[in-house]
Write an enzyme that holds these catalytic residues in place. Structure first.
Site, PDB file in Angstrom:
ATOM      1  N   ASP A 104     -38.372  -1.724 -10.255  1.00  0.00           N
ATOM      2  CA  ASP A 104     -38.331  -2.243 -11.499  1.00  0.00           C
ATOM      3  C   ASP A 104     -38.116  -0.866 -12.497  1.00  0.00           C
ATOM      4  O   ASP A 104     -37.944  -1.022 -13.719  1.00  0.00           O
ATOM      5  CB  ASP A 104     -39.788  -2.705 -11.953  1.00  0.00           C
ATOM      6  CG  ASP A 104     -40.881  -1.553 -11.726  1.00  0.00           C
ATOM      7  OD1 ASP A 104     -41.159  -1.839 -10.310  1.00  0.00           O
ATOM      8  OD2 ASP A 104     -41.420  -1.057 -12.587  1.00  0.00           O
ATOM      9  N   ASN A 105     -37.892   0.444 -11.787  1.00  0.00           N
ATOM     10  CA  ASN A 105     -37.316   1.751 -12.480  1.00  0.00           C
ATOM     11  C   ASN A 105     -35.910   1.842 -12.402  1.00  0.00           C
ATOM     12  O   ASN A 105     -35.526   3.047 -12.683  1.00  0.00           O
ATOM     13  CB  ASN A 105     -38.332   2.720 -12.131  1.00  0.00           C
ATOM     14  CG  ASN A 105     -39.693   2.452 -12.607  1.00  0.00           C
ATOM     15  OD1 ASN A 105     -40.120   1.831 -13.467  1.00  0.00           O
ATOM     16  ND2 ASN A 105     -40.790   3.254 -11.722  1.00  0.00           N
TER      17      ASN A 105
END
Length: 488
Positions: A244-245
């Site tokens: 998610d980064n």
């Protein structure tokens, strides 16, 4: 192009939560110029309303109106484990400015805050602000930082700290986690919308290929393979390479417990929350490859359509296999340049790997060694070369220098030309943890001068800036193994 998607399943319309008595901590002239914000003689916006907007206390300036702030949903794998729904828990997208998405980090609770308070603290905001701009100056793709606004509002972390809001922007903040979220919901329509948006606005060449979605995946992989090679070449450790980064534009984003290498340790861990070393320096390429596999899995429905899913998997797997090839080519090219090579010779990779092993064994300062290597004169005695004094095994490093000088002779490039070229790829200045910490401690006493000075120095990392030589030095022994945490 700002985030164009709507619907409660994708985003929440939300208003930033005001902070009391906001004040400027830092402002990036470079970023302001890029998005067209006029500055006065003090380096702050001419339009004083920007303080209110960038603190989250109001939505409009005289020229810009941000009428529909949102927070978006996404999911992802954290430390290799599926974490389910995540989202912008403390980041609120104000809207579009000059073709960029302007986002406030630390602007209050959203629907996706889970157990968090939606706030960021001064400490982490300074680190993200400085590193975003430092990475841009290094020539590494990144989200940009515009400003930090502080407040005396107390925020509880390990201890009580003060709140801050960091304004940042990017062409898009879409991440692998957006694709993973809707793949987990079997929502192919949303997946297609995201992919079509990326192709239209960010990967237009994919549209003219036989399989646009497959080509889109290939291009995202290539950008992120190149990105992580650039990280390795300057000794940058991201710290939390959760899926998610990871940007689908190949940008460095979500600066948390990052760190630049001081003493070179190939297995260095910059995040003390990473007890297993999943995101250590030498594993970053492998983990980025793993994250691309997560994206491939999420994109299977886009390629499968009504056809065989196994065929779609095979195409994506074949495309994924190109990641290490692209990475290796980029890494080798960058390290050749760091050593002053303009051509490719058979023994180059062995020479690079021998050097890195020797640097690891002797814990040599990564940045300073490569910067000073350019000063080596081809005609001088290697015994007079002070760089050899950095190494414990003198016989081994002497053999390496003999081989290195012999390799340089194949270049037929004058020393001064080689040094100039090496100085364009080997920075003198990086955001070392101890420098950031000094700036943070002064800022916590309302002295923001060190943040401003560091920003100025880091904006020209390849220049000599002899008046700031002390900022290029390795940290003192008691600060050489500093790690940071996920707490921000």
């Amino acid at each position: 192009m700002a985030f164009i998607f709507s619907g409660d399943d994708v985003c929440q319309t939300t208003t930033p939560t005001p902070i009391p008595a906001p004040y400027w901590v830092a402002f990036s002239h470079s970023s302001a110029n890029l998005i067209g914000i006029a500055l006065d003689d003090t380096g702050l916006p001419v339009d004083k309303e920007w303080l209110g907007v960038l603190s989250g206390n109001q939505l409009n300036t005289s020229d810009h109106h941000f009428s529909n702030p949102i927070a978006t949903v996404y999911s992802g794998h954290q430390f290799g484990v599926w974490a389910g729904q995540l989202g912008d828990g403390r980041a609120i997208l104000l809207g579009d400015i000059a073709g960029q998405e302007l986002q406030l980090k630390g602007a209050g609770i959203t629907r996706f805050s889970r157990m968090g308070d939606g706030r960021a603290v001064l400490r982490s905001s300074i680190r993200e602000f400085l590193c975003s701009e430092a990475m841009h100056a290094l020539g590494i793709p990144t989200t940009r930082a515009l400003s930090i606004v502080g407040s005396d509002l107390p925020v509880k972390r390990e201890t009580f700290e003060t709140a801050a809001v960091c304004a940042r922007f990017a062409p898009s903040f879409l991440r692998i986690g957006h694709f993973e979220h809707f793949a987990a919901l079997d929502d192919v329509d949303r997946l297609r919308e995201f992919a079509d948006y990326l192709i239209q606005y960010h990967y237009p060449d994919s549209q003219n290929t036989d399989e646009p979605y497959l080509n889109l995946f290939q291009e995202i992989c290539a950008r992120n393979a190149s990105l992580v090679a650039q990280w390795q070449a300057v000794g940058f450790c991201h710290g939390v390479l959760n899926s998610d980064n990871i940007s689908v534009l190949g940008l460095t984003m979500d600066y948390g417990p990052f760190g630049f290498l001081d003493q070179f340790q190939i297995d260095h861990i910059c995040n003390h929350s990473d007890q297993g070393g999943r995101y250590s320096y030498h594993r970053q390429p492998q983990i980025m490859h793993w994250n691309m596999a997560c994206l491939a899995s999420a994109m299977i429905p886009l390629l499968a359509g009504k056809s065989d899913e196994a065929l779609a998997q095979e195409k994506l797997r074949s495309a994924l296999d190109q990641f290490p090839v692209v990475y290796a080519h980029a890494w080798q090219s960058l390290f050749r340049k760091k050593l002053g090579f303009t051509t490719s010779e058979e023994g180059d990779i062995d020479l690079i790997e021998r050097l890195l092993q020797a640097m690891h064994d002797s814990k040599v300062d990564f940045t300073n060694f490569f910067r000073n290597l350019g000063k080596l004169k081809s005609g001088e005695s290697l015994l007079q070369n002070s760089l050899r004094d950095e190494f414990i095994d003198r016989e081994s490093i002497d053999r390496w220098f003999d081989d290195y000088v012999a390799r340089l002779k194949l270049e037929s490039v004058p020393d001064e030309v080689r040094q100039h070229a090496m100085n364009q790829v080997n920075p003198k200045y990086i955001l070392r943890n101890h420098l950031a910490q000094t700036a943070i401690e002064k800022a916590q006493d309302k002295d923001f001068s060190e943040v401003t000075k560091l920003l100025k120095i880091l904006n020209k990392p390849y220049d000599e800036q002899s008046e700031y030589d002390s900022y290029s030095l390795a940290p003192p022994p008691n600060l050489q193994a500093v790690e940071v945490s996920c707490s921000s």
